[in-house]
Write a protein that holds these residues in place. Structure first.
Motif, PDB file in Angstrom:
ATOM      1  N   GLU A 165       0.828  -1.202   0.000  1.00 34.48           N
ATOM      2  CA  GLU A 165       0.000   0.000   0.000  1.00 34.48           C
ATOM      3  C   GLU A 165       0.866   1.257   0.000  1.00 34.48           C
ATOM      4  O   GLU A 165       0.554   2.242  -0.681  1.00 34.48           O
ATOM      5  CB  GLU A 165      -0.923  -0.002   1.218  1.00 34.48           C
ATOM      6  CG  GLU A 165      -2.004  -1.075   1.150  1.00 34.48           C
ATOM      7  CD  GLU A 165      -2.822  -1.136   2.424  1.00 34.48           C
ATOM      8  OE1 GLU A 165      -2.334  -0.666   3.472  1.00 34.48           O
ATOM      9  OE2 GLU A 165      -3.959  -1.654   2.371  1.00 34.48           O
ATOM     10  N   SER A 189       1.004   4.182  -2.978  1.00 36.94           N
ATOM     11  CA  SER A 189       0.875   5.621  -2.702  1.00 36.94           C
ATOM     12  C   SER A 189       2.095   6.384  -3.194  1.00 36.94           C
ATOM     13  O   SER A 189       1.972   7.487  -3.747  1.00 36.94           O
ATOM     14  CB  SER A 189       0.684   5.845  -1.200  1.00 36.94           C
ATOM     15  OG  SER A 189      -0.493   5.222  -0.743  1.00 36.94           O
ATOM     16  N   GLN A 205       1.912   6.728  -6.907  1.00 38.51           N
ATOM     17  CA  GLN A 205       0.759   7.543  -7.286  1.00 38.51           C
ATOM     18  C   GLN A 205       1.036   9.021  -7.038  1.00 38.51           C
ATOM     19  O   GLN A 205       0.627   9.885  -7.827  1.00 38.51           O
ATOM     20  CB  GLN A 205      -0.478   7.090  -6.507  1.00 38.51           C
ATOM     21  CG  GLN A 205      -1.782   7.682  -7.000  1.00 38.51           C
ATOM     22  CD  GLN A 205      -2.243   7.073  -8.310  1.00 38.51           C
ATOM     23  OE1 GLN A 205      -1.838   5.977  -8.667  1.00 38.51           O
ATOM     24  NE2 GLN A 205      -3.085   7.799  -9.036  1.00 38.51           N
ATOM     25  N   GLU A 206       1.750   9.335  -5.970  1.00 34.43           N
ATOM     26  CA  GLU A 206       1.984  10.724  -5.596  1.00 34.43           C
ATOM     27  C   GLU A 206       3.131  11.360  -6.367  1.00 34.43           C
ATOM     28  O   GLU A 206       3.217  12.586  -6.464  1.00 34.43           O
ATOM     29  CB  GLU A 206       2.255  10.818  -4.092  1.00 34.43           C
ATOM     30  CG  GLU A 206       1.033  10.465  -3.244  1.00 34.43           C
ATOM     31  CD  GLU A 206       1.384  10.241  -1.783  1.00 34.43           C
ATOM     32  OE1 GLU A 206       2.583  10.453  -1.425  1.00 34.43           O
ATOM     33  OE2 GLU A 206       0.489   9.849  -1.014  1.00 34.43           O
ATOM     34  N   ARG A 246      -4.144   1.541  -9.877  1.00 37.50           N
ATOM     35  CA  ARG A 246      -2.973   2.412  -9.797  1.00 37.50           C
ATOM     36  C   ARG A 246      -2.262   2.435 -11.147  1.00 37.50           C
ATOM     37  O   ARG A 246      -1.369   1.634 -11.423  1.00 37.50           O
ATOM     38  CB  ARG A 246      -2.028   1.954  -8.685  1.00 37.50           C
ATOM     39  CG  ARG A 246      -2.600   2.122  -7.285  1.00 37.50           C
ATOM     40  CD  ARG A 246      -2.755   3.612  -6.951  1.00 37.50           C
ATOM     41  NE  ARG A 246      -3.276   3.812  -5.598  1.00 37.50           N
ATOM     42  CZ  ARG A 246      -4.536   4.063  -5.301  1.00 37.50           C
ATOM     43  NH1 ARG A 246      -5.431   4.127  -6.274  1.00 37.50           N
ATOM     44  NH2 ARG A 246      -4.917   4.251  -4.065  1.00 37.50           N
TER      45      ARG A 246
END
Length: 478
Positions: free
Chosen positions: A77, A81, A84-85, A127
């Protein structure tokens, strides 16, 4: 980054991995901003990744660090993130390479295990940045490992969790690049040599629907990748066309070569579904091939780049010859069934060869083609392709020949050594016979007296021209 190791050692495994990902992001951002070409992650940083994320022991005296299943899920996870960021694709690609590029050491097994779980999760939660990075990884990695990743994804979404197929199907719209590479990988994995190496029905349905919705999907990697002459032979093909063609041609015999398979998981109902699916897939592949002349011309590659390799074609013909030899030995098939299925496979081979050569996807002479197909039994359509006016290249740098499918760019002219005779007006023309209505008739010949008409063997198939700039007149056989 080597100086942060001492600060990571006292931390628990999850905290250390999270901290290292944070520093890795900063390090790669600085590396990209420095303008160093090419930006390359140093070996000490890769060693930290192996020790604190992949948990490969640094030496024999260092105790092995392990994550619990819950900690591993939390790490996945965090990775989702992190990617993705990060808004810069260059940074994401370098970070993905630092984590998952294979180094040829003991940590590679841990890399593959973590990569498979990360990509599977990225599909589940949508994602896209991770799927885009994984698409690049599939382009650059040895096909053996690409196939391993594809196998995990098929198991996760087509076998283990009922009802999860729609989740995998969404990658078509989420990341077409990854979807294209995934199709290439699964066509490499499932070569129809055994029941275990035949694609699951759900996967087959999914791929057929993808290509029917968007035929250009299978060309995305080719369209968006600068191609060089030194493409590694160990990597996946630049398109899945060869693998899909292999499926369609071998399917009539491979899917019925084992009576046990026909009776397993769905029995006759499953077998009846598979036939039309492969027929529809065959038509879709031919339609994709028909798109190629314009694309290759735009890239200046028409007659210079073969998307289908002669070695792969020779291997396919060898496999088909073996299946044809084995077909007579299966007592659960009648001789009529064997003949029908054999002719269907050979018909599909002939159609694929004709369209591949005419579209510029396959560059070879008729002599080479006859040599490759010499062991195959007689088939009317295949014989026509091997001896008829098929487009071929004696030299890969020659311009398109007269028999070109794109008449708008290359006007059709009569062949000097093959004068054309007028067609009998009442004689039925077979739908797969390549006719050239634009060629002038020879003035020295007069029409013969009309022949007596006879019933066509296939009255449901009207006569149509083969390659005259019109849509391809193939009707799938079931």
């Amino acid at each position: 980054m080597g100086d942060i190791r001492q600060s990571l050692l006292p931390r628990d495994v999850l905290s250390a991995a999270k901290e290292l990902l944070y520093h890795l992001d900063i390090y790669i951002c600085n590396l990209v901003q420095s303008g160093r070409q090419p930006p390359q992650v140093d070996s000490k940083t890769l060693e930290l990744v192996e020790e604190f994320i992949l948990h490969a022991p640094k030496d024999r005296n260092t105790p092995t660090r392990r994550m619990s299943a819950l900690q591993e899920l939390q790490l996945l996870e965090i990775m989702c993130s992190c990617f993705q960021e990060q808004s810069r694709d260059t940074v994401r690609q370098l970070m993905f390479s630092a984590l998952f590029n294979l180094q040829g050491n003991q940590a590679d097994e841990s890399r593959m295990a973590l990569l498979s779980k990360l990509v599977s999760m990225a599909i589940a939660v949508g994602r896209v940045p991770i799927l885009e990075c994984a698409a690049t990884w599939l382009q650059r990695t040895h096909r053996v490992y690409c196939v391993r990743l594809a196998q995990v994804l098929v198991d996760d979404y087509c076998s283990m969790v009922p009802g999860s197929v729609p989740t995998l199907q969404n990658i078509h719209s989420a990341s077409p690049r990854f979807c294209c590479q995934f199709i290439t990988a699964v066509t490499t994995l499932y070569d129809l040599t055994s029941e275990e190496l035949s694609p699951p029905l759900e996967l087959l349905q999914m791929i057929v629907s993808w290509i029917q919705d968007d035929p250009r999907l299978v060309l995305i990697t080719f369209l968006n990748t600068p191609l060089s002459g030194n493409q590694p032979i160990s990597s996946l093909d630049v398109t899945p066309l060869g693998g899909l063609m292999r499926w369609c041609i071998k399917a009539p015999l491979a899917y019925r070569s084992d009576k046990k398979q026909a009776l397993s998981s769905g029995g006759c109902e499953s077998e009846q579904e598979v036939g039309p699916l492969f027929s529809a897939l065959h038509l879709s592949v031919l339609q994709v091939l028909m798109l190629l002349p314009t694309i290759l011309n735009e890239k200046g590659l028409y007659g210079r780049l073969a998307l289908l390799q002669m070695e792969a074609l020779a291997a396919l013909v060898s496999d088909l010859s073996r299946l044809l030899d084995q077909a007579d030995k299966h007592t659960h098939l009648s001789s009529a069934d064997v003949h029908t299925l054999s002719q269907l496979a050979l018909d599909r081979l002939a159609q694929a060869l004709q369209v591949s050569m005419a579209s510029g996807a396959l560059l070879c002479s008729r002599e080479d083609l006859r040599a490759i197909c010499s062991r195959l039994p007689h088939n009317n359509l295949l014989q026509l392709v091997l001896s008829g006016p098929v487009m071929y290249y004696n030299n890969i740098h020659t311009p398109p020949l007269a028999f070109s499918p794109h008449a708008a760019h290359s006007p059709i002219t009569s062949h000097p050594t093959h004068p054309t005779h007028p067609t009998h007006p009442t004689h039925p023309t077979h739908p797969m016979t390549p006719t050239h209505p634009t060629l002038p008739t020879h003035p020295a010949h007069t029409p013969h007296a009309p022949l007596a008409t006879h019933p066509s063997a296939h009255p449901q198939y009207p006569a149509q021209p083969f390659m005259t700039g019109m849509p391809f007149p193939y009707r799938p056989s079931h």
